[in-house]
Design an enzyme around this catalytic site. Structure first.
Site, short mmCIF file in Angstrom:
data_model
loop_
_atom_site.label_atom_id
_atom_site.label_comp_id
_atom_site.label_asym_id
_atom_site.label_seq_id
_atom_site.Cartn_x
_atom_site.Cartn_y
_atom_site.Cartn_z
N ASN A 210 -18.11 21.32 70.37
CA ASN A 210 -20.03 20.17 69.74
C ASN A 210 -21.18 21.21 70.51
O ASN A 210 -20.60 22.09 71.65
CB ASN A 210 -19.97 18.99 70.53
N HIS A 246 -30.43 16.80 67.47
CA HIS A 246 -31.52 16.49 68.80
C HIS A 246 -33.23 17.19 68.01
O HIS A 246 -33.28 18.13 68.58
CB HIS A 246 -31.41 17.29 70.38
N GLU A 274 -25.00 13.61 68.61
CA GLU A 274 -25.64 12.60 68.97
C GLU A 274 -26.99 12.67 68.68
O GLU A 274 -28.58 13.14 69.18
CB GLU A 274 -26.45 14.01 69.99
O1 G3I Z 1 -26.15 10.92 88.70
C1 G3I Z 1 -27.46 11.20 89.34
C2 G3I Z 1 -27.97 10.20 89.71
O2 G3I Z 1 -27.10 10.32 91.42
C3 G3I Z 1 -28.97 9.96 90.70
O3 G3I Z 1 -29.29 9.49 91.28
C4 G3I Z 1 -29.70 10.73 89.10
C5 G3I Z 1 -30.96 10.27 90.42
O4 G3I Z 1 -32.15 11.46 88.91
O5 G3I Z 1 -29.08 11.57 88.81
C6 G3I Z 1 -28.43 11.04 87.93
O6 G3I Z 1 -27.99 12.28 87.50
C7 G3I Z 1 -28.35 11.50 85.88
C8 G3I Z 1 -27.07 12.51 85.17
O7 G3I Z 1 -28.37 12.11 83.61
C9 G3I Z 1 -26.67 10.41 84.63
O8 G3I Z 1 -27.44 9.74 84.79
C10 G3I Z 1 -29.36 13.70 85.92
O9 G3I Z 1 -29.85 13.57 86.89
C11 G3I Z 1 -29.66 13.74 84.40
O10 G3I Z 1 -30.43 14.67 84.43
C12 G3I Z 1 -28.59 13.78 83.48
O11 G3I Z 1 -29.06 13.60 81.97
C13 G3I Z 1 -27.77 14.02 81.32
C14 G3I Z 1 -28.33 14.74 80.36
O12 G3I Z 1 -27.03 14.80 79.58
C15 G3I Z 1 -27.66 15.97 81.65
O13 G3I Z 1 -28.08 17.71 80.70
C16 G3I Z 1 -28.50 12.52 80.15
O14 G3I Z 1 -28.41 11.25 80.43
C17 G3I Z 1 -27.44 12.96 78.85
O15 G3I Z 1 -27.83 11.47 77.55
C18 G3I Z 1 -27.07 13.92 78.16
O16 G3I Z 1 -26.59 13.93 77.67
C19 G3I Z 1 -26.72 16.05 76.56
C20 G3I Z 1 -25.37 16.12 76.07
O17 G3I Z 1 -24.25 15.84 76.81
C21 G3I Z 1 -25.09 17.02 75.12
N1 G3I Z 1 -26.15 17.87 74.45
C22 G3I Z 1 -27.38 17.69 75.18
C23 G3I Z 1 -27.51 16.00 75.26
C24 G3I Z 1 -28.82 15.23 75.81
O18 G3I Z 1 -29.71 16.54 77.00
#
Ligand code: G3I
Length: 354
Positions: A210, A246, A274
């Protein structure tokens, strides 16, 4: 007698601070144009011969009553992808210490609703715990760590997952292999190791690679095609390519359909995994109209290729989208707005499946 007095401002602040609270359900309806179609997206996708229309979801959102009532509607979403809870930092935060609480919650929800699942993901440079990245493991140890991780996570859900993003985002935008601990130690063989471990753990799930920025033709799409050819020529299991999508309103690449066909010509299926299409805020009627056209363009490109099996949006409501947190000043990327009102983009998806 003592009388408790709470200021209305404090009360409002308190309500707004509670996720899934009343505050999220009583916000005034948007003045922007809205969708007109009453068709359900998964129903429309199935009628077009696709396997599913689906959405990503994340565990914290499941407490919001408006959100969950839409997610649970299997005529709208026939497929669910856990956005975070199956990633390495969630599933194996310490070596050999596996945690499936978040993943199980979403898998159980999808099972109860009769929705297909995409597993996301076994190996990715991001959300990879420090114990893996900074462990200074030699090649043999890192191979074993990767095999154990993939086989445990995929094996946990044997028979439950339609497909798995076994390898996520292996390429840089120039088509070279992304550098991270697995490529740095094992070269591109980490991809073989992960795919073989996933195959052994669940022989029937579809194994995907992916990536983003492979929606149109270009060096990154060519690199992915070369990887698929190489894997197939060496008998390494590979079933599908996930095109993340995206995208940005008004900036879609040309030739999305031809690009999908270039993948399916190699004997793999394709899924749009996505999809979201962001804009500079604020949303305006013009931008929402362009966004409708853009959603239609992507869905229609998949619809026109029989081996493009389904479309997943990267969550459905602007309330929970990842975009504003990563791209400040941008957002409104989803087909439902932050008040769960369907946007013109929704109509674009329906038309794209016709
Ligand atoms: O789990 C921690 C939590 O303990 C903490 O309190 C909180 C505070 O900010 O952060 C939490 O982690 C976050 C995590 O999502 C879970 O919610 C991270 O900060 C945040 O950066 C993370 O973002 C995710 C991102 O991937 C990371 O790269 C997004 O939700 C998620 O939608 C996104 O998904 C990715 C796909 O996996 C791959 N392709 C791109 C896509 C968008 O970035």
């Amino acid at each position: 007698m003592y009388k408790l007095s709470i200021s209305p401002v404090f009360l409002l602040a308190l309500i707004s601070a509670v996720p899934g609270s009343l505050a999220q359900t009583t916000t005034a309806a948007s003045a922007e144009p809205t969708a007109t179609s009453n068709a359900k997206l998964h129903t429309v996708a199935k009628a077009a011969g696709k396997l599913y229309f689906g959405s990503a979801t994340d565990n914290p959102e499941l407490t919001n009553v408006q959100y969950i009532s839409i997610l649970n509607d299997s005529a709208t979403f026939g497929q669910i992808t856990p956005a975070n809870s199956l990633k390495w930092d969630a599933t194996e935060p310490a070596r050999g210490d596996f945690n499936f609480s978040g993943g199980d919650q979403i898998v159980n929800l999808a099972r109860a609703n009769g929705q297909l699942l995409r597993g996301h993901n076994c190996v990715w440079h991001s959300q990879l715990p420090d114990w893996v990245s900074d462990g200074n493991f030699d090649a043999a140890t890192l191979t074993s760590i990767l095999q154990t991780h993939c086989s445990t996570v995929v094996g946990r859900y044997q028979g439950e997952m339609y497909s798995w993003d076994v390898v996520n985002e292996p390429f840089n935008d120039d088509g070279t292999m992304r550098s991270f601990v697995f490529t740095d130690t094992l070269g591109s063989s980490y991809i073989d190791i992960a795919l073989q471990a996933a195959k052994a753990a669940d022989p029937n799930t579809k194994l995907y690679i992916n990536d983003f920025n492979i929606e149109g033709p270009g060096v990154k799409s060519t690199a992915m095609q070369n990887l698929v050819k190489d894997l197939k020529s060496r008998g390494i299991p590979i079933d599908g390519v996930g095109i993340q999508a995206h995208l940005i309103v008004g900036e879609l690449p040309a030739d999305i359909q031809q690009n999908i066909e270039a993948f399916t010509a190699l004997g793999v299926e394709v899924a749009i995994t996505e999809l979201d299409i962001r804009m500079d805020l604020p949303a305006t009627p013009d931008k929402l109209a362009q966004q409708k056209t853009d959603y239609q363009t992507v869905v229609s490109a998949c619809n026109n290729v029989s081996e493009c099996i389904g479309v997943t949006i990267w969550d459905f409501s602007d309330l929970v989208s990842w975009i504003p947190g990563t791209f400040p000043g941008q957002g409104a990327a989803c087909p439902w707005d932050e008040n769960f009102v369907k946007k013109p983009a929704y109509d674009g998806i329906v038309i794209g499946f016709q």
